[in-house]
Design a protein around this motif. Sequence first.
Motif, PDB file in Angstrom:
ATOM      1  N   ASP A   1      53.306  30.036  37.132  1.00  0.00           N
ATOM      2  CA  ASP A   1      52.082  29.289  36.839  1.00  0.00           C
ATOM      3  C   ASP A   1      51.946  28.063  37.738  1.00  0.00           C
ATOM      4  OD1 ASP A   1      51.234  31.063  34.880  1.00  0.00           O
ATOM      5  OD2 ASP A   1      52.271  29.994  33.274  1.00  0.00           O
TER       6      ASP A   1
ATOM      7  N   LYS B   1      44.862  26.989  42.803  1.00  0.00           N
ATOM      8  CA  LYS B   1      43.663  26.923  41.967  1.00  0.00           C
ATOM      9  C   LYS B   1      42.525  26.139  42.626  1.00  0.00           C
ATOM     10  CE  LYS B   1      41.994  25.713  37.377  1.00  0.00           C
ATOM     11  NZ  LYS B   1      42.331  25.255  36.043  1.00  0.00           N
TER      12      LYS B   1
ATOM     13  N   THR C   1      34.678  34.554  39.843  1.00  0.00           N
ATOM     14  CA  THR C   1      35.806  34.612  38.911  1.00  0.00           C
ATOM     15  C   THR C   1      37.058  35.011  39.677  1.00  0.00           C
ATOM     16  OG1 THR C   1      35.456  36.940  38.308  1.00  0.00           O
ATOM     17  CG2 THR C   1      34.348  35.278  36.945  1.00  0.00           C
ATOM     18  N   TRP C   2      38.212  34.622  39.139  1.00  0.00           N
ATOM     19  CA  TRP C   2      39.478  35.003  39.756  1.00  0.00           C
ATOM     20  C   TRP C   2      40.558  35.082  38.686  1.00  0.00           C
ATOM     21  CZ3 TRP C   2      43.573  31.593  39.394  1.00  0.00           C
ATOM     22  CH2 TRP C   2      43.264  30.284  39.040  1.00  0.00           C
ATOM     23  N   ASN C   3      41.613  35.826  38.980  1.00  0.00           N
ATOM     24  CA  ASN C   3      42.723  35.994  38.053  1.00  0.00           C
ATOM     25  C   ASN C   3      43.970  36.356  38.856  1.00  0.00           C
ATOM     26  OD1 ASN C   3      43.897  36.378  35.338  1.00  0.00           O
ATOM     27  ND2 ASN C   3      44.050  38.506  35.975  1.00  0.00           N
TER      28      ASN C   3
ATOM     29  N   ASP D   1      47.713  38.161  38.292  1.00  0.00           N
ATOM     30  CA  ASP D   1      48.586  38.931  37.397  1.00  0.00           C
ATOM     31  C   ASP D   1      50.024  38.745  37.863  1.00  0.00           C
ATOM     32  OD1 ASP D   1      49.910  40.689  35.778  1.00  0.00           O
ATOM     33  OD2 ASP D   1      48.766  42.457  36.371  1.00  0.00           O
TER      34      ASP D   1
ATOM     35  N   THR E   1      43.115  38.772  41.916  1.00  0.00           N
ATOM     36  CA  THR E   1      41.841  39.476  41.903  1.00  0.00           C
ATOM     37  C   THR E   1      40.728  38.440  41.962  1.00  0.00           C
ATOM     38  OG1 THR E   1      42.782  41.253  40.558  1.00  0.00           O
ATOM     39  CG2 THR E   1      40.375  41.089  40.622  1.00  0.00           C
TER      40      THR E   1
END
Length: 70
Positions: A13, A20, A31-33, A35, A44
């Motif tokens: 994290d 970020k 949007t973003w993520n 994993d 993504t």
Amino acid sequence: METINFKTTLKCDGCVAKIKPVLEETSSIKTWNVDLSSAEKTLTVEGENIDKDKLIADIKEKGFTAEPLS
């Protein structure tokens, strides 16, 4: 809207927190993520007209690598 997946060298994290600002300040990304549980540590991003090369360069400036997954 396009979706692009990247294999990254993010590990935790804290790493995600470092990139970020890059993701939040890129206006073409809606949007973003990330994993972190996947083997590729997949990032993504979804948006319009995303400049993959610039995004990869911006992430590299933060000390990580990202490469598009096919």
